[in-house]
Each structure stands twice: as C-alpha cells, then as structure tokens.
Design a protein around this motif. Structure first.
Motif, PDB file in Angstrom:
ATOM      1  N   PRO A 153       0.835  -1.202   0.000  1.00  0.00           N
ATOM      2  CA  PRO A 153       0.000   0.000   0.000  1.00  0.00           C
ATOM      3  C   PRO A 153       0.873   1.257   0.000  1.00  0.00           C
ATOM      4  O   PRO A 153       1.888   1.322   0.692  1.00  0.00           O
ATOM      5  N   GLY A 154       0.483   2.250  -0.782  1.00  0.00           N
ATOM      6  CA  GLY A 154       1.242   3.495  -0.825  1.00  0.00           C
ATOM      7  C   GLY A 154       2.508   3.426  -1.640  1.00  0.00           C
ATOM      8  O   GLY A 154       3.330   4.337  -1.580  1.00  0.00           O
ATOM      9  N   ALA A 155       2.691   2.341  -2.422  1.00  0.00           N
ATOM     10  CA  ALA A 155       3.897   2.210  -3.243  1.00  0.00           C
ATOM     11  C   ALA A 155       3.942   3.314  -4.297  1.00  0.00           C
ATOM     12  O   ALA A 155       2.906   3.728  -4.809  1.00  0.00           O
ATOM     13  N   PRO A 156       5.152   3.811  -4.646  1.00  0.00           N
ATOM     14  CA  PRO A 156       5.253   4.836  -5.694  1.00  0.00           C
ATOM     15  C   PRO A 156       4.847   4.286  -7.051  1.00  0.00           C
ATOM     16  O   PRO A 156       4.751   3.074  -7.256  1.00  0.00           O
ATOM     17  N   VAL A 157       4.640   5.205  -7.998  1.00  0.00           N
ATOM     18  CA  VAL A 157       4.175   4.813  -9.321  1.00  0.00           C
ATOM     19  C   VAL A 157       5.148   3.846  -9.989  1.00  0.00           C
ATOM     20  O   VAL A 157       4.726   2.877 -10.641  1.00  0.00           O
ATOM     21  N   SER A 158       6.454   4.068  -9.841  1.00  0.00           N
ATOM     22  CA  SER A 158       7.435   3.184 -10.469  1.00  0.00           C
ATOM     23  C   SER A 158       7.277   1.752  -9.982  1.00  0.00           C
ATOM     24  O   SER A 158       7.361   0.801 -10.770  1.00  0.00           O
ATOM     25  N   VAL A 159       7.022   1.573  -8.697  1.00  0.00           N
ATOM     26  CA  VAL A 159       6.842   0.224  -8.139  1.00  0.00           C
ATOM     27  C   VAL A 159       5.530  -0.377  -8.623  1.00  0.00           C
ATOM     28  O   VAL A 159       5.460  -1.557  -8.980  1.00  0.00           O
ATOM     29  N   LEU A 160       4.469   0.433  -8.648  1.00  0.00           N
ATOM     30  CA  LEU A 160       3.175  -0.056  -9.126  1.00  0.00           C
ATOM     31  C   LEU A 160       3.278  -0.582 -10.555  1.00  0.00           C
ATOM     32  O   LEU A 160       2.821  -1.693 -10.856  1.00  0.00           O
ATOM     33  N   LEU A 161       3.870   0.215 -11.450  1.00  0.00           N
ATOM     34  CA  LEU A 161       3.978  -0.203 -12.842  1.00  0.00           C
ATOM     35  C   LEU A 161       4.897  -1.410 -12.986  1.00  0.00           C
ATOM     36  O   LEU A 161       4.632  -2.321 -13.778  1.00  0.00           O
ATOM     37  N   ASP A 162       5.987  -1.452 -12.220  1.00  0.00           N
ATOM     38  CA  ASP A 162       6.910  -2.575 -12.284  1.00  0.00           C
ATOM     39  C   ASP A 162       6.228  -3.859 -11.822  1.00  0.00           C
ATOM     40  O   ASP A 162       6.379  -4.912 -12.456  1.00  0.00           O
TER      41      ASP A 162
ATOM     42  N   ALA B 120      -0.837 -13.187 -19.540  1.00  0.00           N
ATOM     43  CA  ALA B 120       0.145 -12.623 -20.475  1.00  0.00           C
ATOM     44  C   ALA B 120      -0.297 -11.275 -21.024  1.00  0.00           C
ATOM     45  O   ALA B 120       0.531 -10.493 -21.494  1.00  0.00           O
ATOM     46  N   THR B 121      -1.600 -11.003 -20.998  1.00  0.00           N
ATOM     47  CA  THR B 121      -2.120  -9.707 -21.450  1.00  0.00           C
ATOM     48  C   THR B 121      -3.025  -9.130 -20.377  1.00  0.00           C
ATOM     49  O   THR B 121      -3.546  -9.862 -19.527  1.00  0.00           O
ATOM     50  N   LEU B 122      -3.201  -7.830 -20.421  1.00  0.00           N
ATOM     51  CA  LEU B 122      -4.133  -7.152 -19.529  1.00  0.00           C
ATOM     52  C   LEU B 122      -4.788  -6.031 -20.308  1.00  0.00           C
ATOM     53  O   LEU B 122      -4.248  -5.572 -21.316  1.00  0.00           O
ATOM     54  N   THR B 123      -5.955  -5.641 -19.867  1.00  0.00           N
ATOM     55  CA  THR B 123      -6.648  -4.540 -20.530  1.00  0.00           C
ATOM     56  C   THR B 123      -6.477  -3.268 -19.709  1.00  0.00           C
ATOM     57  O   THR B 123      -6.151  -3.319 -18.510  1.00  0.00           O
ATOM     58  N   LEU B 124      -6.726  -2.130 -20.357  1.00  0.00           N
ATOM     59  CA  LEU B 124      -6.670  -0.863 -19.625  1.00  0.00           C
ATOM     60  C   LEU B 124      -7.758  -0.820 -18.562  1.00  0.00           C
ATOM     61  O   LEU B 124      -7.588  -0.202 -17.507  1.00  0.00           O
ATOM     62  N   GLY B 125      -8.885  -1.496 -18.822  1.00  0.00           N
ATOM     63  CA  GLY B 125      -9.921  -1.604 -17.802  1.00  0.00           C
ATOM     64  C   GLY B 125      -9.434  -2.377 -16.596  1.00  0.00           C
ATOM     65  O   GLY B 125      -9.757  -2.028 -15.447  1.00  0.00           O
ATOM     66  N   ASP B 126      -8.657  -3.448 -16.830  1.00  0.00           N
ATOM     67  CA  ASP B 126      -8.058  -4.199 -15.723  1.00  0.00           C
ATOM     68  C   ASP B 126      -7.187  -3.284 -14.868  1.00  0.00           C
ATOM     69  O   ASP B 126      -7.214  -3.336 -13.637  1.00  0.00           O
ATOM     70  N   LEU B 127      -6.392  -2.456 -15.548  1.00  0.00           N
ATOM     71  CA  LEU B 127      -5.514  -1.530 -14.835  1.00  0.00           C
ATOM     72  C   LEU B 127      -6.317  -0.577 -13.957  1.00  0.00           C
ATOM     73  O   LEU B 127      -5.999  -0.371 -12.782  1.00  0.00           O
TER      74      LEU B 127
ATOM     75  N   LEU C 132       3.603   8.522 -20.934  1.00  0.00           N
ATOM     76  CA  LEU C 132       4.894   7.908 -21.246  1.00  0.00           C
ATOM     77  C   LEU C 132       5.193   7.794 -22.747  1.00  0.00           C
ATOM     78  O   LEU C 132       6.328   8.061 -23.159  1.00  0.00           O
ATOM     79  N   PRO C 133       4.232   7.383 -23.603  1.00  0.00           N
ATOM     80  CA  PRO C 133       4.572   7.245 -25.025  1.00  0.00           C
ATOM     81  C   PRO C 133       5.082   8.536 -25.658  1.00  0.00           C
ATOM     82  O   PRO C 133       5.857   8.492 -26.617  1.00  0.00           O
ATOM     83  N   ASN C 134       4.679   9.674 -25.127  1.00  0.00           N
ATOM     84  CA  ASN C 134       5.119  10.949 -25.680  1.00  0.00           C
ATOM     85  C   ASN C 134       6.522  11.338 -25.202  1.00  0.00           C
ATOM     86  O   ASN C 134       7.051  12.361 -25.629  1.00  0.00           O
ATOM     87  N   LEU C 135       7.109  10.512 -24.327  1.00  0.00           N
ATOM     88  CA  LEU C 135       8.460  10.766 -23.854  1.00  0.00           C
ATOM     89  C   LEU C 135       9.472   9.862 -24.528  1.00  0.00           C
ATOM     90  O   LEU C 135      10.645   9.865 -24.180  1.00  0.00           O
ATOM     91  N   LEU C 136       9.014   9.071 -25.503  1.00  0.00           N
ATOM     92  CA  LEU C 136       9.934   8.217 -26.254  1.00  0.00           C
ATOM     93  C   LEU C 136      10.911   9.089 -27.042  1.00  0.00           C
ATOM     94  O   LEU C 136      10.553  10.179 -27.490  1.00  0.00           O
ATOM     95  N   PRO C 137      12.162   8.616 -27.231  1.00  0.00           N
ATOM     96  CA  PRO C 137      13.176   9.445 -27.900  1.00  0.00           C
ATOM     97  C   PRO C 137      13.040   9.477 -29.415  1.00  0.00           C
ATOM     98  O   PRO C 137      14.003   9.718 -30.114  1.00  0.00           O
ATOM     99  N   PHE C 138      11.867   9.201 -29.939  1.00  0.00           N
ATOM    100  CA  PHE C 138      11.635   9.310 -31.376  1.00  0.00           C
ATOM    101  C   PHE C 138      10.186   9.706 -31.588  1.00  0.00           C
ATOM    102  O   PHE C 138       9.343   9.535 -30.708  1.00  0.00           O
ATOM    103  N   TYR C 139       9.911  10.251 -32.774  1.00  0.00           N
ATOM    104  CA  TYR C 139       8.580  10.771 -33.077  1.00  0.00           C
ATOM    105  C   TYR C 139       7.830   9.798 -33.980  1.00  0.00           C
ATOM    106  O   TYR C 139       8.344   9.385 -35.016  1.00  0.00           O
TER     107      TYR C 139
ATOM    108  N   THR D 298       5.119  -5.997 -23.167  1.00  0.00           N
ATOM    109  CA  THR D 298       5.162  -4.650 -23.746  1.00  0.00           C
ATOM    110  C   THR D 298       5.145  -3.606 -22.640  1.00  0.00           C
ATOM    111  O   THR D 298       5.901  -2.619 -22.687  1.00  0.00           O
ATOM    112  N   LEU D 299       4.282  -3.813 -21.638  1.00  0.00           N
ATOM    113  CA  LEU D 299       4.253  -2.903 -20.496  1.00  0.00           C
ATOM    114  C   LEU D 299       5.581  -2.919 -19.770  1.00  0.00           C
ATOM    115  O   LEU D 299       6.075  -1.866 -19.338  1.00  0.00           O
ATOM    116  N   ARG D 300       6.185  -4.099 -19.655  1.00  0.00           N
ATOM    117  CA  ARG D 300       7.475  -4.195 -18.960  1.00  0.00           C
ATOM    118  C   ARG D 300       8.555  -3.421 -19.705  1.00  0.00           C
ATOM    119  O   ARG D 300       9.352  -2.695 -19.091  1.00  0.00           O
ATOM    120  N   ARG D 301       8.587  -3.554 -21.050  1.00  0.00           N
ATOM    121  CA  ARG D 301       9.593  -2.807 -21.826  1.00  0.00           C
ATOM    122  C   ARG D 301       9.376  -1.304 -21.708  1.00  0.00           C
ATOM    123  O   ARG D 301      10.335  -0.536 -21.545  1.00  0.00           O
TER     124      ARG D 301
END
Length: 216
Positions: A13-22, A31-38, A56-63, A104-107
């Motif tokens: 409980p109270g874990a930071p966002v980085s830990v939650l996503l990890d 093996a898959t999850l939906t955005l609704g699951d999230l 996050l996708p808008n912070l990728l180093p390419f356009y 994909t989420l992990r990468r």
C-alpha cells in the motif's frame, strides 16, 4: 482523496508509481491485460497512474505520427474524470477493452524508469490546498488542457507538456503539493513553447501561400 486505496498485485500500500507499474508488468497473472483491468486494480490511485501511463509514449526518444493523439485522448479522458471529482477512473468500453501485452508494459516501464525515478526522488508527502479534493480537480482540469497541447500536430513538442502531466500525476499519487506545482509551471512553459512553434509554422505556411498566390 485516499491515495492508498488500490494497488497492483504484490505492491505494498502506498507504493510509488514506479513500483506499481513494475509490479503490474512482472506479476500480472496473465500474459495480457486490458486498460480496464488496470483501472480496476489501481482504484483511486488509478487517476495518477493512468495519466503517467498515457503520458509515457510521448516521452519516447523518437517521433511517431499519430502517437500523441492515441495516448493523449485517453489521458484527457482520465483527467476530465479527475476534474469532475469522480471516485475512480472509468474508461469507456472501446478504451477499457484495449489489450496490452505484459511484456510490452514491462519494456515501456523499463524505458520510462529513469524519468519516473528522477521525479519520485524529489516527491514526498507535502499536503496543501493543491492536494485537497478541490486542488486535485484543478490538477485534472490543467492536465485536460495540457492534453490538448500534447495532441497538437507539432513534431517534437509533445514531450514537454506530457512530462508536465506526468510530474503532476506523480504529485497527486504522492500527495505532494510541491511536485504538483512544479509540474503545473512546467506545463505552462511547455504550452507556451508548443503554441509559439505552432503559430510560427502557421505564419510560415501563410506567408508561403501568399507568395504563391501573388506570383505571376
């Protein structure tokens, strides 16, 4: 708002966002999850975490053309619900049903981890009016407006407002008014930069058009 409600599988409980996503990326039972699951798994914390995820996708180093719209519109939807004072994010079926492979989420999480850790190192609970229910509604409105800037068709100007949204979202999750304020100021600067570039492009195109029309 109680930011300790809702958690990823295995996350404390109270874990930071980085830990939650990890933890989501590593411990989700399928093996898959939906955005609704999230959204369901994260509960009230889903507002901040989903805004981070869509930024996050808008912070990728390419356009990639169109990527800012694909990620920006759901972010605006989540922000609008935060601005409306909803108890938790509810995604429409066509978004909630979108499947995401766990690897994909992990990468994506691995690529984004340096951004997240930099922001989280400075974030800790500093409550004020900005972290109240009313303050979070204002944050939601500002993220919604910045989402409009994110989806503007101006290459390489989507990252700054997306980063501002990410910073504010982490501030909401961490109950940190200083981080929220920092993100809000960055968002103001990013919006000014993007709109200036867009206006410059528009004026250049108009000048070119006038030159062509005026040519014999």
């Amino acid at each position: 708002m109680d930011h300790h409600q809702g958690a990823a599988p295995g996350a404390p409980p109270g874990a930071p966002v980085s830990v939650l996503l990890d933890r989501l990326a590593r411990d989700w039972p399928t093996a898959t999850l939906t955005l609704g699951d999230l959204a369901t798994a994260l509960g009230q914390r889903g507002f901040g975490v989903l805004i981070v995820l869509f930024a996050l996708p808008n912070l990728l180093p390419f356009y990639l053309p169109g990527l800012s719209t694909v990620a920006g519109l759901p972010m605006m939807l989540v922000a609008a619900q935060l601005a409306a004072g909803r108890p938790g994010p509810t995604l429409p079926r066509f978004i909630a049903g979108r499947r995401l492979r766990r690897d994909t989420l992990r990468r994506a999480t691995t690529r984004a981890m340096p951004w997240l850790l930099r922001v989280e190192r400075m974030a800790h609970p500093r409550p004020s009016a900005l972290t109240s229910a009313t303050g979070e509604r204002v944050v939601g409105l500002w993220v919604l407006l910045l989402g409009l800037v994110v989806i503007l068709p101006t290459p390489f100007t989507n990252a700054p407002p997306a980063l501002a949204c990410l910073i504010m979202a982490i501030g909401v999750v961490e109950n940190d008014s200083v981080t929220i304020a920092l993100g809000a100021v960055l968002g103001l600067l990013a919006a000014a930069l993007s709109l200036t570039i867009l206006a410059s492009i528009g004026l250049a195109l108009l000048a070119t058009f006038n030159h062509l029309i005026g040519s014999p």
